[in-house]
Scaffold this active site. Structure first.
Site, PDB file in Angstrom:
ATOM      1  N   SER A   1       0.807  -1.220   0.000  1.00  0.00           N
ATOM      2  CA  SER A   1       0.000   0.000   0.000  1.00  0.00           C
ATOM      3  C   SER A   1       0.839   1.267   0.000  1.00  0.00           C
ATOM      4  O   SER A   1       0.438   2.280  -0.587  1.00  0.00           O
ATOM      5  CB  SER A   1      -0.948   0.001   1.205  1.00  0.00           C
TER       6      SER A   1
ATOM      7  N   HIS B   1      -1.491   4.963   7.354  1.00  0.00           N
ATOM      8  CA  HIS B   1      -0.790   5.156   6.084  1.00  0.00           C
ATOM      9  C   HIS B   1      -0.302   6.595   5.963  1.00  0.00           C
ATOM     10  O   HIS B   1      -0.850   7.499   6.593  1.00  0.00           O
ATOM     11  CB  HIS B   1      -1.719   4.832   4.910  1.00  0.00           C
TER      12      HIS B   1
ATOM     13  N   ASP C   1      -6.401   7.840   8.529  1.00  0.00           N
ATOM     14  CA  ASP C   1      -6.490   6.598   9.297  1.00  0.00           C
ATOM     15  C   ASP C   1      -5.379   6.481  10.335  1.00  0.00           C
ATOM     16  O   ASP C   1      -5.338   5.513  11.096  1.00  0.00           O
ATOM     17  CB  ASP C   1      -6.476   5.374   8.375  1.00  0.00           C
TER      18      ASP C   1
END
Length: 302
Positions: free
Chosen positions: A84, A250, A247
């Site tokens: 990611s 990340h 969040d």
């Protein structure tokens, strides 16, 4: 834990609790106390999952294109593999992803356009890198490839020797395609604020062990290595609100900008533009050890 409904970060939290608790606590303080410690870690992980959630979804923005076309000439081919972070999850625009930042920074340094191709996939672990390579056109030959992976190997308790073995094979395959390779090692998960102590410290230890193994195998296979915990980790610790996405797990657009700027010296070294690299950067064994930075503040990123 229902792994079919949990996000990438939720899986990581739960598995760190189980792995670190069993491996460390039980052996040190005894079975009864160790079982209590594991329970504590699992409760902390559950709380952190509730705090983090998954507001970013599970797909990153498509940022692939040619950057800085106005420079003219044949574009430098830049390939991004990994998870990611490599995919840029957390950036709100294509220009804010890690790949776009690296492409623009490289283009400005070389005064050449850069074509970005992203094969990275959110949620990927090291064993999935060969599939990312197979997804590329057979005739595709990148000039430089970046690989950032590792968090999900911790998530799924993949043995380190398996992760590093596959990483080495992927580096070999990339170099056979004619690419110079830059590996960004597993980041410092201790910077993630929703992880309470002692879960945060244990997660940091496991990630560091993997990062060390990644560095060793990558250097031996001829890749350039950037120790992300050294070059950018402190920024995430001291400026979490700015560096993390909503969040709190990340990177944000600013987090990706800082990460790309920190990685750029190794990109320029891989492309033969500089001979020395700063602290936290490591040259392949064939080129010798890392040296001093050629600039004080690092290359500029737009």
């Amino acid at each position: 834990m229902n792994t079919t409904k949990t996000s990438e970060e939720a899986k990581w939290l739960g598995m760190v609790a189980a792995t670190a608790g069993v491996a460390g606590a039980v052996g040190v303080v005894g079975a009864a106390a160790g079982a209590g410690f594991v329970t504590l870690l699992k409760r902390q992980a559950a709380h952190a999952r509730d705090v983090i959630g998954k507001p970013l979804g599970e797909e990153a923005i498509d940022a692939d294109k040619v950057y800085k076309k106005t420079y003219g000439g044949t574009p430098v081919e830049l390939l991004i593999l990994g998870d990611s972070i490599a995919a840029g999850l957390g950036a709100e625009t294509r220009s804010g992803t890690l790949g776009a930042r690296l492409a623009k920074g490289t283009a400005k340094a070389l005064l050449r356009p850069v074509r970005l191709r992203t094969a990275a996939v959110v949620g990927a672990e090291t064993s999935m890198l060969p599939a990312q390579l197979e997804s590329l056109p057979k005739g595709y030959r990148p000039d430089v490839a970046v690989v950032i992976v590792g968090g999900n190997d911790v998530t799924h308790r993949v043995p380190q020797k398996d992760s590093t073995r596959v990483l080495g094979e992927v580096i070999d395959a990339l170099r056979e395609r004619g690419a110079e390779v830059v590996v960004g090692t597993c980041p410092d998960v201790g910077a993630v604020r929703p992880l309470p102590q002692p879960l945060r410290s244990l997660g940091r230890r496991i990630a560091k062990q993997l990062a060390d193994g990644q560095r060793e195998i990558a250097l031996a296979r001829g890749a350039h290595v950037v120790s992300l915990s050294d070059v950018v980790g402190p920024f995430f610790i001291t400026n979490p609100d700015e560096m993390f996405a909503i969040d709190h797990f990340h990177p944000s657009a600013m987090g990706y900008k800082r990460t790309a700027k920190a990685m750029l010296p190794s990109f320029l070294a891989a492309l033969g533009q500089v001979q020395q690299v700063p602290f936290g950067h490591h040259l392949p064994e064939s080129l010798g050890s890392s040296g001093d930075s050629l600039v004080d503040d690092g290359p500029s990123l737009g």
